[in-house]
Design an enzyme around this catalytic site. Structure first.
Site, PDB file in Angstrom:
ATOM      1  N   LYS A  68       0.940  -1.106  -0.014  1.00 59.05           N
ATOM      2  CA  LYS A  68      -0.020   0.012  -0.013  1.00 59.05           C
ATOM      3  C   LYS A  68       0.939   1.264  -0.041  1.00 59.05           C
ATOM      4  O   LYS A  68       1.775   1.305   0.749  1.00 59.05           O
ATOM      5  CB  LYS A  68      -0.782   0.190   1.202  1.00 59.05           C
ATOM      6  CG  LYS A  68      -1.982   1.133   1.352  1.00 59.05           C
ATOM      7  CD  LYS A  68      -1.421   2.426   1.905  1.00 59.05           C
ATOM      8  CE  LYS A  68      -1.227   2.499   3.233  1.00 59.05           C
ATOM      9  NZ  LYS A  68      -2.259   2.304   4.263  1.00 59.05           N
ATOM     10  N   ARG A 112     -10.203   2.048   6.758  1.00 60.85           N
ATOM     11  CA  ARG A 112      -9.700   1.169   7.491  1.00 60.85           C
ATOM     12  C   ARG A 112      -9.304   1.717   9.067  1.00 60.85           C
ATOM     13  O   ARG A 112      -9.304   1.299  10.021  1.00 60.85           O
ATOM     14  CB  ARG A 112      -8.540   0.238   6.754  1.00 60.85           C
ATOM     15  CG  ARG A 112      -7.397   0.752   6.615  1.00 60.85           C
ATOM     16  CD  ARG A 112      -6.442   1.277   7.770  1.00 60.85           C
ATOM     17  NE  ARG A 112      -5.047   1.243   7.143  1.00 60.85           N
ATOM     18  CZ  ARG A 112      -4.060   2.001   7.659  1.00 60.85           C
ATOM     19  NH1 ARG A 112      -4.329   2.676   8.571  1.00 60.85           N
ATOM     20  NH2 ARG A 112      -2.677   1.681   7.131  1.00 60.85           N
ATOM     21  N   GLN A 140     -11.261  12.211   7.925  1.00 57.29           N
ATOM     22  CA  GLN A 140     -11.189  11.302   8.748  1.00 57.29           C
ATOM     23  C   GLN A 140     -11.850  11.698  10.107  1.00 57.29           C
ATOM     24  O   GLN A 140     -12.360  10.569  10.837  1.00 57.29           O
ATOM     25  CB  GLN A 140      -9.761  10.994   9.211  1.00 57.29           C
ATOM     26  CG  GLN A 140      -9.217   9.795  10.149  1.00 57.29           C
ATOM     27  CD  GLN A 140      -9.694   8.444   9.673  1.00 57.29           C
ATOM     28  OE1 GLN A 140     -10.465   7.661  10.412  1.00 57.29           O
ATOM     29  NE2 GLN A 140      -9.485   8.220   8.369  1.00 57.29           N
ATOM     30  N   GLY A 222      -3.577  10.673  14.622  1.00 56.64           N
ATOM     31  CA  GLY A 222      -3.098  11.533  13.665  1.00 56.64           C
ATOM     32  C   GLY A 222      -1.609  11.254  13.841  1.00 56.64           C
ATOM     33  O   GLY A 222      -0.792  11.598  12.950  1.00 56.64           O
ATOM     34  N   LYS A 228       4.946  14.065  14.714  1.00 56.06           N
ATOM     35  CA  LYS A 228       3.594  14.246  15.219  1.00 56.06           C
ATOM     36  C   LYS A 228       3.294  13.850  16.691  1.00 56.06           C
ATOM     37  O   LYS A 228       3.936  12.800  17.103  1.00 56.06           O
ATOM     38  CB  LYS A 228       2.721  13.575  14.136  1.00 56.06           C
ATOM     39  CG  LYS A 228       2.850  14.130  12.679  1.00 56.06           C
ATOM     40  CD  LYS A 228       1.731  13.113  11.795  1.00 56.06           C
ATOM     41  CE  LYS A 228       2.119  13.592  10.383  1.00 56.06           C
ATOM     42  NZ  LYS A 228       1.125  12.697   9.452  1.00 56.06           N
TER      43      LYS A 228
END
Length: 316
Positions: A68, A112, A140, A222, A228
């Site tokens: 992916k 997903r 999201q 996130g 992050k």
């Protein structure tokens, strides 16, 4: 020749897929050691700000393996296109023959991820939900709220985002189904909600330990790179239960990574989601506990959803 499945077809097929069950099975297979999932491949960009993740692997003794590629470019809204992009590649596990290219434009990653959030709340949210708090206003954020309704229905919602116009759009799009209030800060949101989902690419903690009331569950979506962070590290120290979707990935990215790095959390205390799903003693035990699930996104999720879409496609 590999079958090419476009986004329009994928959206029709996904209506017939039990995504939550597929995610649950995938996490169990992963935590039981029945998968091969190498470390995440990653490209980080500065101008414009963006990141690309390459996730791949297979379930042992299954029919397929999956690669992916998914990206998030956060200035895309200025161009009128979604921040999420990508595709899924499915191959025969026995021969390596390409079987399908799913041109999902990041859609399956979004689905997903939303399903994993709903699965996390299924096992860790308190029984009585006063209100759902959504931090972030993108696709999201919307999907998380909608998928939560399957096992943790609650129509009272608080939302916070950095951009007031985006908050107003979020409310307008969902107000027919939900009673939504706009919070002036993440702290205000936390005062009203005991089920919170964070969905931003923030690199500065948005929720602080002192913000969170007793009995709150937080699903952190996130933080999927080392830079992050949506939760203050002290908040993970305060939590009674901390769950990671992948213990190996939590050593290099996510909220757990940051908290361990800041010496606020011992990685030995972190439980992997697939193990918790199988053992009720590792789940929420009462409505006073603070629980956190850190979702960095695992390739087994992509494997399960890609396989489900393809097998439904070839049934037609």
């Amino acid at each position: 020749m590999a079958t090419v499945i476009n986004l329009k077809e994928i959206k029709l097929i996904i209506k017939n897929v039990d995504v939550l069950t597929a995610m649950e099975e995938g996490f169990i297979q992963y935590s039981n050691g029945n998968t091969v999932v190498p470390p995440v491949g990653e490209l980080l960009f500065e101008k414009p700000k963006g990141d690309v993740h390459i996730k791949y692997g297979y379930v042992k003794n299954d029919d397929y393996y999956v690669i992916k590629i998914a990206s998030g470019f956060y200035d895309n809204s200025k161009l009128g296109i979604p921040s999420s992009q990508g595709l899924m590649l499915l191959f025969d596990q026995k021969t390596g023959v390409p079987k399908a290219v799913l041109l999902d434009e990041g859609y399956l990653t979004d689905i997903r991820t939303a399903a994993a959030g709903a699965l996390s709340a299924k096992y860790f949210a308190p029984k009585k939900i006063t209100a759902i708090g959504i931090i972030g206003t993108g696709i999201q954020a919307r999907l998380q709220l909608q998928y939560l309704q399957q096992h943790n229905p609650c129509k009272k919602v608080w939302v916070w985002g950095r951009n007031k116009s985006n908050i107003k759009s979020f409310i307008k799009d969902l107000e027919a189904d939900f009673d939504i209030q706009m919070a002036e800060s993440p702290s205000e949101l936390a005062k009203h909600c005991n089920l919170i989902v964070t969905t931003t690419p923030s690199e500065l903690a948005l929720l602080k330990a002192d913000d969170i009331q007793k009995g709150t569950h937080i699903t952190a979506i996130g933080s999927d790179t080392k830079d992050k962070q949506e939760l203050e590290s002290k908040l993970l120290k305060k939590a009674d239960i901390v769950i990671a979707d992948s213990i190996p990935q939590s050593k290099s990215r996510g909220e757990v990574y940051r908290a361990v790095k800041d010496n606020e959390l011992s990685e030995q205390t972190v439980i992997e989601l697939g193990n918790a799903i199988q053992d009720s003693k590792l789940q929420r035990l009462n409505d006073d506990q603070i629980t956190i699930v850190d979702l960095t996104g695992v390739a087994v999720q992509d494997i399960m959803i890609t396989k489900a879409v393809y097998t439904n496609y070839i049934k037609k």
